[in-house]
Design a protein around this motif. Structure first.
Motif, mmCIF file in Angstrom:
data_model
loop_
_atom_site.group_PDB
_atom_site.id
_atom_site.type_symbol
_atom_site.label_atom_id
_atom_site.label_comp_id
_atom_site.label_asym_id
_atom_site.label_seq_id
_atom_site.Cartn_x
_atom_site.Cartn_y
_atom_site.Cartn_z
ATOM 1 N N TYR A 1 0.874 -1.175 0.000
ATOM 2 C CA TYR A 1 0.000 0.000 0.000
ATOM 3 C C TYR A 1 0.909 1.223 0.000
ATOM 4 O O TYR A 1 1.705 1.413 0.922
ATOM 5 C CB TYR A 1 -0.920 -0.012 1.222
ATOM 6 C CG TYR A 1 -2.081 -0.976 1.105
ATOM 7 C CD1 TYR A 1 -3.369 -0.518 0.843
ATOM 8 C CD2 TYR A 1 -1.885 -2.356 1.244
ATOM 9 C CE1 TYR A 1 -4.443 -1.399 0.735
ATOM 10 C CE2 TYR A 1 -2.941 -3.243 1.131
ATOM 11 C CZ TYR A 1 -4.212 -2.758 0.882
ATOM 12 O OH TYR A 1 -5.275 -3.627 0.757
ATOM 13 N N TYR A 2 0.777 2.042 -1.044
ATOM 14 C CA TYR A 2 1.712 3.134 -1.271
ATOM 15 C C TYR A 2 1.171 4.456 -0.735
ATOM 16 O O TYR A 2 -0.037 4.738 -0.810
ATOM 17 C CB TYR A 2 1.983 3.289 -2.764
ATOM 18 C CG TYR A 2 2.695 2.110 -3.380
ATOM 19 C CD1 TYR A 2 4.086 2.051 -3.388
ATOM 20 C CD2 TYR A 2 1.981 1.055 -3.940
ATOM 21 C CE1 TYR A 2 4.752 0.960 -3.956
ATOM 22 C CE2 TYR A 2 2.628 -0.032 -4.505
ATOM 23 C CZ TYR A 2 4.012 -0.076 -4.508
ATOM 24 O OH TYR A 2 4.662 -1.143 -5.062
ATOM 25 N N GLU B 1 0.565 2.173 -7.386
ATOM 26 C CA GLU B 1 1.853 2.833 -7.259
ATOM 27 C C GLU B 1 1.737 4.314 -7.602
ATOM 28 O O GLU B 1 0.908 4.702 -8.443
ATOM 29 C CB GLU B 1 2.884 2.167 -8.179
ATOM 30 C CG GLU B 1 3.172 0.728 -7.818
ATOM 31 C CD GLU B 1 4.303 0.165 -8.651
ATOM 32 O OE1 GLU B 1 5.258 0.913 -8.935
ATOM 33 O OE2 GLU B 1 4.229 -1.029 -9.009
ATOM 34 N N PRO B 2 2.542 5.155 -6.953
ATOM 35 C CA PRO B 2 2.496 6.591 -7.283
ATOM 36 C C PRO B 2 2.838 6.824 -8.753
ATOM 37 O O PRO B 2 3.751 6.181 -9.303
ATOM 38 C CB PRO B 2 3.559 7.199 -6.361
ATOM 39 C CG PRO B 2 3.735 6.201 -5.266
ATOM 40 C CD PRO B 2 3.495 4.869 -5.871
ATOM 41 N N ALA B 3 2.129 7.731 -9.376
ATOM 42 C CA ALA B 3 2.348 8.018 -10.794
ATOM 43 C C ALA B 3 3.148 9.290 -11.019
ATOM 44 O O ALA B 3 3.655 9.524 -12.122
ATOM 45 C CB ALA B 3 0.997 8.120 -11.515
ATOM 46 N N HIS C 1 7.017 10.310 -1.777
ATOM 47 C CA HIS C 1 5.918 9.429 -2.172
ATOM 48 C C HIS C 1 5.663 9.633 -3.662
ATOM 49 O O HIS C 1 4.678 10.250 -4.078
ATOM 50 C CB HIS C 1 4.662 9.689 -1.341
ATOM 51 C CG HIS C 1 4.526 11.092 -0.831
ATOM 52 N ND1 HIS C 1 4.314 12.172 -1.654
ATOM 53 C CD2 HIS C 1 4.609 11.590 0.428
ATOM 54 C CE1 HIS C 1 4.239 13.279 -0.930
ATOM 55 N NE2 HIS C 1 4.428 12.952 0.350
ATOM 56 N N CYS C 2 6.605 9.132 -4.456
ATOM 57 C CA CYS C 2 6.553 9.329 -5.908
ATOM 58 C C CYS C 2 7.041 8.059 -6.608
ATOM 59 O O CYS C 2 7.406 7.066 -5.960
ATOM 60 C CB CYS C 2 7.402 10.526 -6.311
ATOM 61 S SG CYS C 2 9.110 10.449 -5.752
ATOM 62 N N ARG C 3 7.075 8.096 -7.922
ATOM 63 C CA ARG C 3 7.402 6.910 -8.707
ATOM 64 C C ARG C 3 8.789 6.365 -8.355
ATOM 65 O O ARG C 3 8.963 5.165 -8.178
ATOM 66 C CB ARG C 3 7.326 7.237 -10.202
ATOM 67 C CG ARG C 3 7.608 6.034 -11.093
ATOM 68 C CD ARG C 3 7.588 6.395 -12.559
ATOM 69 N NE ARG C 3 6.236 6.692 -13.020
ATOM 70 C CZ ARG C 3 5.821 7.890 -13.412
ATOM 71 N NH1 ARG C 3 6.665 8.924 -13.376
ATOM 72 N NH2 ARG C 3 4.596 8.078 -13.836
ATOM 73 N N GLU C 4 9.793 7.217 -8.276
ATOM 74 C CA GLU C 4 11.145 6.761 -8.018
ATOM 75 C C GLU C 4 11.359 6.374 -6.565
ATOM 76 O O GLU C 4 12.125 5.440 -6.270
ATOM 77 C CB GLU C 4 12.157 7.847 -8.409
ATOM 78 C CG GLU C 4 13.602 7.415 -8.258
ATOM 79 C CD GLU C 4 14.599 8.485 -8.695
ATOM 80 O OE1 GLU C 4 15.814 8.217 -8.656
ATOM 81 O OE2 GLU C 4 14.147 9.599 -9.052
#
Length: 632
Positions: free
Chosen positions: A384-385, A396-398, A613-616
Motif C-alpha cells: 500500500y503506497y 503505485e504513485p504516478a 511518495h513518488c514513482r522513483e
C-alpha cells in the motif's frame, strides 16, 4: 481438560545449586508427596524448571506447588545475583550456562526420572532460550512465553534505537531489588524514591550521573545495552541473541506463546518460524490479543478480555496454566492431552461491531483461527503506497516528484499512546517508609499504556501538553490512509514499511505506525484510530547495520522497518492508515539529530525530514493480506 490435585507437596527451600564456576544459586524444590503421609514419592517423576530474577517466592511458589500436586518435581530458582542467589547480576549474560547447569543438576536428582522441561514468561522465557543454545542432554520440552530472539534487532535495540523500557526495568524491577539494595535499607530507600518519569523527562541519562551509579554492575549493563554498537561481542552472546545460535540449539518440543500487543510479538513469531523449520521436534505457536504478562493470581491465565482500550470478548481468554499442563503431560508423561493442538493458534482481531462497552472500551472483537505454518501459506504480501494527497493505496504513485517535509524537534517528541509496550513503569511515590510500605507492595504505574488505544493524547499521556487531541494533528506526523474500504481486508503475519526520505541532519529517526481507523459513530463521534503495531529506524543504523553509517544531508535513503506482526480485519467502512514521523517517546529514545553519542551530552538540533511518495521513491507498507472467507 479439568485438572485436580493428585498429591500433597513436599518443599525444600533455598537449595544451593553450584554452577560450573562455583557460584551457588538458591532454588526451591517442590515434589509430589503421598496425600496421606506427606512423605515424598519414592518413584522418580519428570521435573520442571523455572528461573526468575523476580524472587522465586510468591506467585512462582504457587506455580511450583500446583505442578507438584499433579506429579512433577518443580525447581524454581533465583537467577545469579538476585535475591538469595550468589554472584553478580548482569542481565541475561550468564543465563545460558547457569540454565544448562541447573537442568543437568536437576536431572541427576533421585526424584527426577531424567526428563526436564522448562517454563517461564518474559525474563523466564529469555532464560529458557538461553539454556537451549547450550543443548543440555536432559532437556526434553520447553514452554516459552513472551521472550526474545535477537536483542539487537528488536528487543533492547530496535533498528539501532533503544527501547527505554530497559532503563525503567533497571530501576523498577532491577536496582530496588538488587542484592546490595536489599542488604542496605538506606540505598533501597534512595532507589525507591527514584521516579522514572522524571528520569525520562530529564534525559538522556549519563553514566555516573544517575542513581544507577550506586550499583556499578547495574549501571554497566544498562549503559552497555543502551550505547554499544551491534559489532560489540555482547550482541552475539547466546544470552542476548538466540537467533545467532539457532543451529546448535536444543531440538525439543516447544511452545512459543505470545500476544499481538506484547513487547515480544515479533520475536515470538520469529523463533517459531525459524526453529520449526530447522528442528525435527514438534513446535507450536500461540498468539492472542493480549499485552505483555498474564493474570498471575491465583494461577497464571490469560483472562483479560481487553488490551488497552480495545475489548475482544470472553472467547479471547485462555487457561494458561492448564495449557502448559496439557503440553508437559503429553511430552513428558506420554499422555494423550495435546494431540488436538493445532500447530498455529492465533486470535484474528477486528471482527467486532465497534460498540462502546460498559467500561468505555471499543469492541474490536475477533475469533480464534488455526493454521499449519507461519507465515500463513495463503498470504499475499501487498504493498500500500503513500501518495502526495495523504492517500494510501495499492496503486503505485504516478507522479515523478512528490515529497512532504516536516520539522522534527527532539525537545518535543511524539508521545507514546499504547502499543507493544512493557516495563515502562514507575513506582508509586509514597510518604510511608519502606518498612511500612515495601517495594513489593507498591503500585507500579504504567507510563505509556499497553495495547490498542485511540491515538490521541489525554491529560495523563506522558510528555503531552494541552491542547490534547489526535496525534495526527501534529505537524511532525504524516498520515496516509485508504479511502473507506468497500470490502473488508484481512491481514495476518509480518509487516514491512519502507520510508524513502532525506534529512538535513547527519542522523535522525523515522517511525512508522499501522492503524485500523474506525469511522465516526454515535458512540465514538470522532472515530477511533486503533494502533496495531509500530517500528522505528535510526538513520545511522538503517538496513539493520551493526555499526554506524551516517547519512549525507539532502540525499534520499530507504529506511526499512518491521512493525511487529499482527492479525486484524479492517472492516468495510474502515481505513487502513500509516503514520510516519521521527519519534515515539518514551517507547524509544529520542534522536538528538547531531550524529553524536546520544548518552554523552545534551546537544540537540532540529532536523528537517522529507518523506517521498513518488514513482522513483515509493514510500509504502507491505501487508500480509488474506482473502476474507467464512464470514458473513
Amino acid at each position: 481438560m479439568t485438572s485436580t490435585p493428585e498429591y500433597s507437596v513436599h518443599v525444600d527451600l533455598d537449595v544451593m545449586v553450584e554452577m560450573r564456576d562455583g557460584t551457588r544459586l538458591a532454588t526451591d524444590v517442590f515434589r509430589p508427596a503421598d496425600p496421606g503421609t506427606g512423605e515424598p514419592l519414592d518413584e522418580p517423576v519428570p521435573a520442571l524448571l523455572e528461573r526468575t530474577p523476580y524472587d522465586k517466592r510468591g506467585n512462582l511458589q504457587r506455580h511450583g506447588e500446583w505442578f507438584a500436586e499433579r506429579g512433577y518435581a518443580v525447581a524454581v530458582q533465583d537467577v545469579r545475583g538476585r535475591f538469595r542467589s550468589e554472584g553478580e547480576f548482569y542481565i541475561f549474560v550468564n543465563e545460558p550456562e547457569d540454565g544448562h547447569d541447573t537442568v543437568e543438576w536437576l536431572a541427576e536428582q533421585p526424584y527426577c526420572d531424567g526428563q526436564v522441561g522448562t517454563l517461564g514468561s518474559s525474563y523466564g522465557a529469555w532464560v529458557q532460550s538461553g539454556l537451549a543454545t547450550q543443548d543440555p542432554p536432559h532437556l526434553e520440552a520447553m514452554f516459552v512465553n513472551q521472550g526474545a530472539a535477537n536483542g539487537w534487532e528488536a528487543t533492547f535495540r530496535h533498528n539501532g534505537a533503544f527501547e527505554l523500557r530497559w532503563l525503567c526495568w533497571a530501576f523498577v524491577h532491577g536496582s530496588g531489588f538488587a542484592k546490595r539494595a536489599l542488604e542496605d535499607p538506606d540505598l533501597q530507600t534512595m532507589l525507591a524514591n527514584v521516579d522514572t518519569r522524571d528520569l525520562l523527562a530529564d534525559g538522556p541519562v549519563r553514566k555516573g550521573e544517575s542513581p544507577l551509579r550506586h550499583l556499578p554492575n547495574y549501571e554497566e549493563w544498562a549503559f552497555d545495552v543502551m550505547t554499544t554498537d551491534g559489532t560489540d561481542e555482547l550482541w552475539q552472546r547466546p544470552g542476548l541473541n538466540f537467533e545467532a545460535h539457532y543451529e546448535e540449539s536444543a531440538d525439543v518440543p516447544t511452545v512459543y506463546a505470545g500476544a499481538w500487543y506484547d513487547s515480544y510479538a515479533k520475536a515470538t513469531c520469529d523463533n517459531f518460524e525459524a526453529l520449526a523449520e530447522r528442528k525435527e521436534s514438534d513446535h507450536f505457536l500461540v498468539m492472542g490479543p493480549w499485552t505483555h504478562g498474564w493474570e498471575a493470581y491465583p494461577l497464571p491465565s490469560w483472562k483479560k478480555t481487553y488490551s488497552g482500550e480495545l475489548e475482544f470478548g470472553p472467547e479471547s481468554t485462555i487457561d494458561y496454566q492448564t495449557l502448559r499442563l496439557r503440553f508437559f503431560d503429553h511430552y513428558l508423561k506420554g499422555r494423550d492431552t495435546w494431540t488436538d493442538q493445532p500447530t498455529v493458534q492465533y486470535w484474528q482481531m477486528g471482527t467486532g461491531d465497534g460498540r462502546k462497552t460498559g467500561e468505555g472500551r471499543l469492541f474490536h472483537g475477533g475469533e480464534w483461527r488455526t493454521a499449519d505454518e507461519w507465515p500463513l501459506p495463503d498470504t499475499e504480501f501487498t504493498r500500500y503506497y503513500a501518495h502526495p494527497n495523504g492517500r494510501l493505496s495499492p496503486e503505485e504513485p504516478a507522479v515523478d516528484v512528490a515529497s512532504t517535509t516536516y520539522r522534527f524537534d527532539p525537545s518535543n517528541p511524539v508521545p507514546t499512546v499504547g502499543g507493544n509496550c512493557s516495563s515502562y513503569a514507575a513506582f508509586e511515590q509514597r510518604d510511608e517508609p519502606l518498612l511500612e510500605y515495601p517495594l513489593s507492595e507498591r503500585k507500579k504505574l504504567n507510563i505509556t499504556g499497553s495495547g490498542g488505544y485511540d491515538q490521541r493524547t489525554r491529560p495523563d499521556t506522558f510528555g503531552a501538553e494541552a491542547p490534547y487531541g489526535p496525534l495526527e494533528r501534529r505537524s511532525d506526523v504524516l498520515v496516509y490512509r485508504t479511502p473507506p474500504l468497500e470490502e473488508a481486508v484481512e491481514i495476518t503475519g509480518p509487516i514491512t514499511v519502507r520510508v524513502h526520505a532525506e534529512t538535513d541532519a547527519p542522523d535522525t529517526d523515522f517511525t512508522a505506525k499501522l492503524l485500523d481507523e474506525y469511522p465516526p459513530s454515535k458512540e465514538f463521534p470522532q472515530g477511533f484510530a486503533a494502533n496495531l503495531s509500530d517500528s522505528i529506524c535510526r538513520a545511522r543504523y538503517r538496513g539493520y547495520r551493526t555499526e554506524p553509517d551516517f547519512v549525507e544531508p539532502d540525499t534520499v535513503y530507504e529506511f526499512e522497518m518491521e512493525p511487529y506482526p499482527t492479525a486484524n480485519v479492517f472492516e468495510a467502512g474502515h481505513s487502513i492508515r500509516l503514520d510516519v514521523s521521527s519519534s515515539n517517546f518514551p517507547r524509544y529514545d529520542v534522536n538528538d539529530n547531531t550524529g553524536g553519542s546520544l548518552y554523552g551530552g545534551r546537544d540537540r538540533r532540529v532536523a528537517h525530514n522529507t518523506v517521498y511518495h513518488c514513482r522513483e521513491y515509493p514510500t509504502h507498507v507491505e501487508l500480509p493480506v488474506r482473502s476474507v472467507v467464512g464470514r458473513e
